[in-house]
Design a protein around this motif. Structure first.
Motif, mmCIF file in Angstrom:
data_model
loop_
_atom_site.group_PDB
_atom_site.id
_atom_site.type_symbol
_atom_site.label_atom_id
_atom_site.label_comp_id
_atom_site.label_asym_id
_atom_site.label_seq_id
_atom_site.Cartn_x
_atom_site.Cartn_y
_atom_site.Cartn_z
ATOM 1 N N VAL A 199 0.866 -1.194 0.000
ATOM 2 C CA VAL A 199 0.000 0.000 0.000
ATOM 3 C C VAL A 199 0.894 1.232 0.000
ATOM 4 N N SER A 200 0.750 2.064 -1.030
ATOM 5 C CA SER A 200 1.566 3.272 -1.155
ATOM 6 C C SER A 200 0.796 4.490 -0.666
ATOM 7 N N LEU A 201 1.514 5.584 -0.486
ATOM 8 C CA LEU A 201 0.891 6.841 -0.069
ATOM 9 C C LEU A 201 -0.157 7.284 -1.083
ATOM 10 N N GLU A 202 0.143 7.107 -2.359
ATOM 11 C CA GLU A 202 -0.787 7.517 -3.411
ATOM 12 C C GLU A 202 -2.106 6.760 -3.333
ATOM 13 N N GLN A 203 -2.057 5.526 -2.860
ATOM 14 C CA GLN A 203 -3.282 4.724 -2.778
ATOM 15 C C GLN A 203 -4.212 5.173 -1.654
ATOM 16 N N LEU A 204 -3.718 6.020 -0.758
ATOM 17 C CA LEU A 204 -4.556 6.493 0.349
ATOM 18 C C LEU A 204 -5.509 7.597 -0.072
ATOM 19 N N GLY A 205 -5.273 8.171 -1.270
ATOM 20 C CA GLY A 205 -6.158 9.209 -1.760
ATOM 21 C C GLY A 205 -5.882 10.575 -1.152
ATOM 22 N N ALA A 206 -6.921 11.406 -1.089
ATOM 23 C CA ALA A 206 -6.783 12.793 -0.629
ATOM 24 C C ALA A 206 -6.743 12.836 0.898
ATOM 25 N N GLN A 207 -5.527 12.884 1.438
ATOM 26 C CA GLN A 207 -5.329 12.931 2.883
ATOM 27 C C GLN A 207 -4.217 13.938 3.187
ATOM 28 N N PRO A 208 -4.354 14.716 4.270
ATOM 29 C CA PRO A 208 -3.244 15.590 4.666
ATOM 30 C C PRO A 208 -2.081 14.759 5.204
ATOM 31 N N ILE A 209 -0.883 15.311 5.105
ATOM 32 C CA ILE A 209 0.330 14.607 5.549
ATOM 33 C C ILE A 209 1.045 15.472 6.587
ATOM 34 N N TYR A 210 1.259 14.916 7.745
ATOM 35 C CA TYR A 210 1.919 15.639 8.838
ATOM 36 C C TYR A 210 3.340 15.150 9.096
ATOM 37 N N ARG A 211 3.695 13.979 8.549
ATOM 38 C CA ARG A 211 4.996 13.409 8.872
ATOM 39 C C ARG A 211 5.363 12.315 7.866
ATOM 40 N N GLY A 212 6.638 11.906 7.903
ATOM 41 C CA GLY A 212 7.073 10.758 7.126
ATOM 42 C C GLY A 212 6.935 9.494 7.949
ATOM 43 N N ASN A 213 7.382 8.389 7.379
ATOM 44 C CA ASN A 213 7.303 7.118 8.085
ATOM 45 C C ASN A 213 8.246 7.113 9.295
ATOM 46 N N PRO A 214 7.793 6.646 10.453
ATOM 47 C CA PRO A 214 8.629 6.673 11.666
ATOM 48 C C PRO A 214 9.821 5.724 11.628
ATOM 49 N N ASN A 215 9.961 4.933 10.553
ATOM 50 C CA ASN A 215 11.127 4.070 10.413
ATOM 51 C C ASN A 215 12.205 4.683 9.518
ATOM 52 N N LYS A 216 11.895 5.788 8.877
ATOM 53 C CA LYS A 216 12.851 6.407 7.955
ATOM 54 C C LYS A 216 13.628 7.506 8.677
ATOM 55 N N PRO A 217 14.955 7.385 8.778
ATOM 56 C CA PRO A 217 15.758 8.359 9.538
ATOM 57 C C PRO A 217 15.996 9.655 8.775
ATOM 58 N N ALA A 218 14.912 10.328 8.439
ATOM 59 C CA ALA A 218 14.980 11.584 7.700
ATOM 60 C C ALA A 218 14.136 12.627 8.405
ATOM 61 N N ILE A 219 14.522 13.893 8.230
ATOM 62 C CA ILE A 219 13.799 15.012 8.833
ATOM 63 C C ILE A 219 13.858 16.178 7.859
ATOM 64 N N SER A 220 12.834 17.010 7.836
ATOM 65 C CA SER A 220 12.862 18.179 6.960
ATOM 66 C C SER A 220 12.567 19.440 7.761
ATOM 67 N N PHE A 221 13.444 20.443 7.584
ATOM 68 C CA PHE A 221 13.213 21.772 8.152
ATOM 69 C C PHE A 221 12.638 22.620 7.024
ATOM 70 N N MET A 222 11.328 22.500 6.835
ATOM 71 C CA MET A 222 10.678 23.169 5.708
ATOM 72 C C MET A 222 10.417 24.631 6.058
ATOM 73 N N ILE A 223 10.497 25.485 5.038
ATOM 74 C CA ILE A 223 10.443 26.927 5.263
ATOM 75 C C ILE A 223 9.330 27.542 4.421
ATOM 76 N N ASN A 224 8.323 28.106 5.093
ATOM 77 C CA ASN A 224 7.234 28.807 4.405
ATOM 78 C C ASN A 224 7.598 30.275 4.241
ATOM 79 N N VAL A 225 7.478 30.770 3.009
ATOM 80 C CA VAL A 225 7.944 32.128 2.720
ATOM 81 C C VAL A 225 6.824 33.006 2.173
ATOM 82 N N ALA A 226 6.481 34.043 2.942
ATOM 83 C CA ALA A 226 5.568 35.084 2.459
ATOM 84 C C ALA A 226 6.112 36.461 2.836
#
Length: 325
Positions: free
Chosen positions: A116-143
Motif C-alpha cells: 500500500v503506497s501513499l498515493e493509494q490512500l487518496g486525498a489525505q493531509p500529511i503531517y509526517r514521514g514514516n517513523p522508520n525512515k531516519p529523515a527530517i525536513s526543516f521546511m520553510i514557508n515564505v511570504a
C-alpha cells in the motif's frame, strides 16, 4: 656438398626431430597435466563460489526488512509507507569475488516497495514521514522575511542540505529574483497559496484561484510545477485537500513540529523545543525569521548527531530508503 644442400638437409633433420619430440609421451603427459590442473582449478572456483554463496545466505539473517504499508492514522492522517530490503545474493557474490574479499559490508540490497503506497490512500493531509525512515525536513514557508533568507540559505549550504521552501504566490510575483535565488541553490519548491488566506473559510472557486495562481506564477518565474501544497497557517478542510489532490495532483503538507518563530521566541527556546521532538520522519515548520536564522545551524547539527538526515519534504514522505552513509 654445397651450402644450399647443407641447408636443405638441416631443415629436413630439424623438422623430423620436431615431429618426434611432439609425439614423445612426456609432452603429451605435460599437456594432459595442464588440462587436469585447469579442471581442478575450475572445481575449486565452483567450490569457493558455493562456500561464499552459503555464507551470504547466513548473512541475510537479521539484515533483511519487510516493507511497511502506508496507513491512515487517526492522529497523523496519511503516514507514508517504507520500502523493505532483501539481499541480492548473486550481485553480492559477484561483488565479493571481484573485490577478493568476503564481508557483510559488501552485501548488495534490493528495495521492496510496500503493498500500500501513499498515493493509494487518496486525498489525505500529511503531517509526517514514516517513523522508520531516519529523515527530517526543516521546511520553510515564505511570504515575508527577505532579510533573513540569504543567511538561512548559507547555513543550508554549509551543511550541504537541500530542503523545501513553500512560496506564497504574491511574494514570488513581488520578489522573483529572491525566488530564483532559492531555486538556484537546489532547493525544492512548494505552493503556499497566493495571498496567505485562511483556506478553511474559502469557497471552491477561491480555493482553486489561490492554488492555481501560485502554480502559474511559480512556473512562469522558476519553470517548475510544485507537487506539494502547504496551506497558510495550517488552515484547511477536506475540500481543500481534495481540490489540491484531484485538480492539481498535489499533496497537502502540514507539520509535526512547529517553531512558532513568528512569535519571536528566543533561539535557545526553539532549539530546546525542537530538539526534543526530533525523530524519524518529522517535518519541522520554519519561516525566514530572526529566530529561525539564529537556530537553524544548531538544529541541523543536532539532527545529524541524532542520526537523522535533513532533506526535502518529498524525500521524507517518500517510501524510498536513504542511501547508506
Amino acid at each position: 656438398m654445397t651450402n644450399r644442400t647443407r641447408r636443405l638437409l638441416f631443415i629436413v633433420i630439424y623438422g623430423a626431430a620436431l615431429i618426434v619430440l611432439l609425439n614423445y609421451q612426456p609432452i603429451h603427459h605435460y599437456i594432459s597435466t595442464l588440462k587436469n590442473v585447469q579442471i581442478v582449478n575450475g572445481d575449486r572456483n565452483e567450490n569457493e563460489k558455493a562456500r561464499l554463496r552459503a555464507q551470504i545466505e547466513k548473512w541475510r539473517e537479521g539484515r533483511e526488512e519487510e516493507p511497511i504499508d502506508a496507513v491512515v492514522d487517526q492522529t497523523w492522517k496519511a503516514i507514508p509507507g517504507y520500502n523493505g530490503r532483501v539481499v541480492d545474493v548473486e550481485e553480492s557474490l559477484n561483488k565479493m569475488l571481484a573485490a577478493g574479499v568476503s564481508s557483510p559490508d559488501l552485501l548488495v540490497y534490493k528495495e521492496v516497495p510496500p503493498a500500500v503506497s501513499l498515493e493509494q490512500l487518496g486525498a489525505q493531509p500529511i503531517y509526517r514521514g514514516n517513523p522508520n525512515k531516519p529523515a527530517i525536513s526543516f521546511m520553510i514557508n515564505v511570504a515575508w522575511g527577505n532579510e533573513y533568507l540569504d543567511s538561512m540559505l548559507n547555513t543550508l549550504d554549509k551543511h550541504k542540505v537541500k530542503t523545501t521552501f513553500f512560496l506564497d504566490g504574491s511574494w514570488v510575483k513581488r520578489y522573483p529574483e529572491e525566488a530564483k535565488k532559492i531555486m538556484a541553490r537546489g532547493h525544492e519548491i512548494g505552493n503556499h497559496a497566493y495571498s496567505h488566506p485562511d483556506m478553511n473559510t474559502l469557497g471552491t472557486q477561491r480555493i482553486h484561484q489561490e492554488i492555481s495562481r501560485t502554480q502559474d506564477v511559480i512556473f512562469k518565474t522558476l519553470e517548475v510545477k510544485p507537487s506539494l501544497f502547504a496551506p497558510p497557517s495550517g488552515a484547511f478542510n477536506q475540500r481543500v485537500v481534495q481540490i489540491a489532490h484531484s485538480s492539481y495532483q498535489m499533496k497537502t503538507i502540514l507539520w509535526t513540529a512547529d517553531t512558532v518563530d513568528w512569535q519571536k521566541p528566543s533561539p535557545a527556546s526553539v532549539i530546546n523545543k525542537i530538539s526534543r521532538k526530533m525523530e524519524n520522519g518529522v517535518l519541522v515548520l520554519m519561516h525566514p525569521t530572526s529566530t529561525s536564522e539564529a537556530s537553524l545551524d544548531q538544529l541541523l547539527t543536532i539532527a545529524k548527531k541524532k542520526g537523522l538526515q535533513p532533506t526535502t519534504v518529498s524525500e521524507v514522505i517518500s517510501s524510498r530508503r536513504l542511501p547508506s552513509p
